[in-house]
Design a protein around this motif. Structure first.
Motif, PDB file in Angstrom:
ATOM      1  N   SER A  43       0.811  -1.222  -0.108  1.00 47.67           N
ATOM      2  CA  SER A  43       0.056  -0.076   0.113  1.00 47.67           C
ATOM      3  C   SER A  43       0.841   1.431   0.010  1.00 47.67           C
ATOM      4  O   SER A  43       0.411   2.531   0.225  1.00 47.67           O
ATOM      5  N   TYR A  44       2.135   1.221  -0.243  1.00 46.56           N
ATOM      6  CA  TYR A  44       3.128   2.149  -0.246  1.00 46.56           C
ATOM      7  C   TYR A  44       3.825   2.310  -1.254  1.00 46.56           C
ATOM      8  O   TYR A  44       4.326   3.453  -1.844  1.00 46.56           O
ATOM      9  N   GLY A  45       4.353   1.233  -2.086  1.00 46.66           N
ATOM     10  CA  GLY A  45       5.122   1.307  -3.408  1.00 46.66           C
ATOM     11  C   GLY A  45       6.310   0.761  -2.782  1.00 46.66           C
ATOM     12  O   GLY A  45       6.703   0.713  -1.677  1.00 46.66           O
ATOM     13  N   ASP A  46       7.167   1.042  -3.810  1.00 46.42           N
ATOM     14  CA  ASP A  46       8.681   0.645  -3.730  1.00 46.42           C
ATOM     15  C   ASP A  46       9.237   1.456  -2.910  1.00 46.42           C
ATOM     16  O   ASP A  46       9.274   2.880  -3.235  1.00 46.42           O
ATOM     17  N   TYR A  47      10.257   1.321  -2.023  1.00 49.18           N
ATOM     18  CA  TYR A  47      10.959   2.212  -1.207  1.00 49.18           C
ATOM     19  C   TYR A  47      12.465   1.844  -1.298  1.00 49.18           C
ATOM     20  O   TYR A  47      12.492   0.583  -0.936  1.00 49.18           O
ATOM     21  N   GLU A  48      13.424   2.654  -1.840  1.00 47.97           N
ATOM     22  CA  GLU A  48      14.797   2.560  -1.943  1.00 47.97           C
ATOM     23  C   GLU A  48      15.677   2.611  -0.681  1.00 47.97           C
ATOM     24  O   GLU A  48      15.220   3.883  -0.111  1.00 47.97           O
ATOM     25  N   ILE A  49      16.416   1.658  -0.222  1.00 48.09           N
ATOM     26  CA  ILE A  49      17.205   1.956   1.169  1.00 48.09           C
ATOM     27  C   ILE A  49      18.541   2.206   0.507  1.00 48.09           C
ATOM     28  O   ILE A  49      19.154   1.294  -0.278  1.00 48.09           O
ATOM     29  N   LEU A  50      19.261   3.321   0.711  1.00 49.95           N
ATOM     30  CA  LEU A  50      20.549   3.826   0.539  1.00 49.95           C
ATOM     31  C   LEU A  50      21.366   3.367   1.643  1.00 49.95           C
ATOM     32  O   LEU A  50      21.198   3.430   2.678  1.00 49.95           O
ATOM     33  N   THR A  51      22.651   2.674   1.158  1.00 47.67           N
ATOM     34  CA  THR A  51      23.517   2.281   2.280  1.00 47.67           C
ATOM     35  C   THR A  51      25.052   2.606   1.704  1.00 47.67           C
ATOM     36  O   THR A  51      25.288   2.991   0.617  1.00 47.67           O
ATOM     37  N   LEU A  52      25.777   2.704   2.808  1.00 47.05           N
ATOM     38  CA  LEU A  52      27.309   2.783   2.526  1.00 47.05           C
ATOM     39  C   LEU A  52      28.012   1.530   1.932  1.00 47.05           C
ATOM     40  O   LEU A  52      27.488   0.658   2.490  1.00 47.05           O
ATOM     41  N   ASP A  54      28.559  -1.622   0.061  1.00 45.85           N
ATOM     42  CA  ASP A  54      27.631  -2.161  -0.990  1.00 45.85           C
ATOM     43  C   ASP A  54      26.221  -2.364  -0.266  1.00 45.85           C
ATOM     44  O   ASP A  54      25.978  -1.516   0.810  1.00 45.85           O
ATOM     45  N   ASP A  55      25.479  -3.286  -0.666  1.00 51.29           N
ATOM     46  CA  ASP A  55      23.890  -3.111  -0.165  1.00 51.29           C
ATOM     47  C   ASP A  55      23.913  -3.777   1.243  1.00 51.29           C
ATOM     48  O   ASP A  55      22.685  -3.646   1.806  1.00 51.29           O
ATOM     49  N   GLN A  56      24.761  -4.405   1.736  1.00 49.08           N
ATOM     50  CA  GLN A  56      24.805  -4.710   3.170  1.00 49.08           C
ATOM     51  C   GLN A  56      25.544  -3.763   4.060  1.00 49.08           C
ATOM     52  O   GLN A  56      25.572  -4.180   5.391  1.00 49.08           O
ATOM     53  N   GLY A  57      25.985  -2.429   3.605  1.00 47.61           N
ATOM     54  CA  GLY A  57      26.524  -1.673   4.308  1.00 47.61           C
ATOM     55  C   GLY A  57      25.408  -0.921   5.449  1.00 47.61           C
ATOM     56  O   GLY A  57      24.355  -1.334   5.337  1.00 47.61           O
ATOM     57  N   PRO A  58      26.116   0.169   6.142  1.00 50.65           N
ATOM     58  CA  PRO A  58      24.991   0.842   7.034  1.00 50.65           C
ATOM     59  C   PRO A  58      24.064   1.678   6.491  1.00 50.65           C
ATOM     60  O   PRO A  58      24.446   2.120   5.218  1.00 50.65           O
ATOM     61  N   VAL A  59      22.799   1.580   6.789  1.00 57.19           N
ATOM     62  CA  VAL A  59      21.672   2.337   5.886  1.00 57.19           C
ATOM     63  C   VAL A  59      22.103   3.682   6.387  1.00 57.19           C
ATOM     64  O   VAL A  59      22.395   4.369   7.444  1.00 57.19           O
ATOM     65  N   VAL A  60      22.105   4.671   5.280  1.00 57.40           N
ATOM     66  CA  VAL A  60      22.079   6.241   5.357  1.00 57.40           C
ATOM     67  C   VAL A  60      20.908   6.767   4.986  1.00 57.40           C
ATOM     68  O   VAL A  60      20.928   8.107   5.476  1.00 57.40           O
ATOM     69  N   ALA A  61      19.896   6.360   4.252  1.00 56.55           N
ATOM     70  CA  ALA A  61      18.727   7.113   3.728  1.00 56.55           C
ATOM     71  C   ALA A  61      17.833   6.286   2.993  1.00 56.55           C
ATOM     72  O   ALA A  61      18.074   5.270   2.764  1.00 56.55           O
ATOM     73  N   GLY A  62      16.786   6.822   2.908  1.00 55.69           N
ATOM     74  CA  GLY A  62      15.669   6.652   1.881  1.00 55.69           C
ATOM     75  C   GLY A  62      15.325   7.205   0.646  1.00 55.69           C
ATOM     76  O   GLY A  62      15.947   8.281   0.448  1.00 55.69           O
ATOM     77  N   LEU A  63      14.897   6.629  -0.364  1.00 58.92           N
ATOM     78  CA  LEU A  63      14.472   7.082  -1.733  1.00 58.92           C
ATOM     79  C   LEU A  63      13.334   6.700  -2.173  1.00 58.92           C
ATOM     80  O   LEU A  63      13.178   5.515  -2.244  1.00 58.92           O
ATOM     81  N   GLN A  64      12.451   7.487  -2.577  1.00 60.67           N
ATOM     82  CA  GLN A  64      11.202   7.100  -3.199  1.00 60.67           C
ATOM     83  C   GLN A  64      10.947   8.179  -4.376  1.00 60.67           C
ATOM     84  O   GLN A  64      11.305   9.182  -4.437  1.00 60.67           O
ATOM     85  N   SER A  65       9.753   7.740  -5.219  1.00 57.59           N
ATOM     86  CA  SER A  65       9.334   8.456  -6.309  1.00 57.59           C
ATOM     87  C   SER A  65       8.338   9.633  -5.698  1.00 57.59           C
ATOM     88  O   SER A  65       7.678   9.488  -4.460  1.00 57.59           O
TER      89      SER A  65
END
Length: 267
Positions: A43-52, A54-65
């Motif tokens: 009910s929200y759509g795709d949400y991108e998780i930005l990381t330091l 590689d994609d297993q790194g610490p989370v730094v922010a979110g990104l969405q349309s």
């Protein structure tokens, strides 16, 4: 890594609403070396998780349309609170507006969106799965700043809503304030020298870079517009820019690390 518990009132999350998610990914990968992965939120759509790293790194922010093409690209800062309903009541009492009522975002956490008295959007959140390590290492958010016409209003507003302590300063003849939650400063507020007509008040996240001048040059190569070239101020050497989609952000080489150690900021 994210802190075990983000103190109340402090920034706990940031995300970017972009008209072109792919372009935003390219820019921030090139500037900060971030990676990303996608969460499908019902009910929200795709949400991108930005990381330091590689994609297993610490989370730094979110990104969405962007939810609406009429909305401007923007970074949103979220502050940690204990009770969303109480915060909503405090915002209303202080003269602000509710943009999105307290909402569960799947298993990620609970959030709400508001607007302060000068029109700056901000979010609040309860502690959840996603937390950023605020100012823990380069390429993470380490400072936030409110650009607004009148710094007296946010002093009262955010003190009432989030319990921040404001400290007054003067730099090069201009008044500005810094904010403190708990025992640490995390941001400030300043009025632009000559803001363009009809420029709304807005929160701007600042990302820690080891060399502000080199990072500003790299951002320009990647398509950013440099609004304010690298400049010295008490918190450090900083620059303001808009990314290729038009979202505003800052970069800063802090004068001191969060643990108090000196950095190599230029004088």
């Amino acid at each position: 890594m994210p802190e075990a518990a983000v103190p109340l009132g402090r920034p706990g999350w940031v995300d970017l609403a972009s008209p072109d998610v792919s372009a935003s990914k390219r820019f921030y990968r090139g500037l900060f070396g971030w990676s990303d992965f996608t969460l499908a939120v019902p009910s929200y759509g795709d949400y991108e998780i930005l990381t330091l790293g590689d994609d297993q790194g610490p989370v730094v922010a979110g990104l969405q349309s962007l939810a609406d093409d009429a909305q401007p690209p923007t970074w949103t800062c979220y502050f940690r609170v204990e009770n969303l309903q109480d915060t909503a009541a405090a915002v209303e009492a202080a003269g602000g507006q509710e943009l999105m009522p307290p909402t569960n975002v799947a298993d990620l956490g609970q959030v709400a969106l508001f607007q302060d008295r000068q029109g700056a959007d901000f979010g609040v959140a309860l502690p959840g799965i996603l937390e950023i390590g605020f100012g823990t290492e380069p390429s993470t958010v380490c400072w936030i700043e409110l650009m607004c016409p009148d710094i007296r209003q946010p002093r009262r507003f955010y003190g009432a809503v989030l319990g921040w302590e404001a400290v007054d300063h003067v730099h090069h003849g201009r008044p500005w304030i810094t904010w403190k939650a708990g025992d640490r400063f995390f941001g400030g507020a300043v009025s632009p020298d000559e803001p363009p007509p009809h420029t709304p008040a807005q929160w701007i996240p600042y990302f820690w870079v080891t060399d502000c001048d080199a990072s500003a040059a790299r951002a320009a190569e990647l398509g950013a517009h440099i609004q304010l070239p690298p400049t010295d101020a008490p918190p450090g050497r900083y620059a303001r820019l808009t990314d290729p989609t038009g979202a505003g952000l800052g970069i800063i080489t802090p004068a001191r690390r969060p643990d108090g150690a000196e950095t190599s900021t230029r004088s």
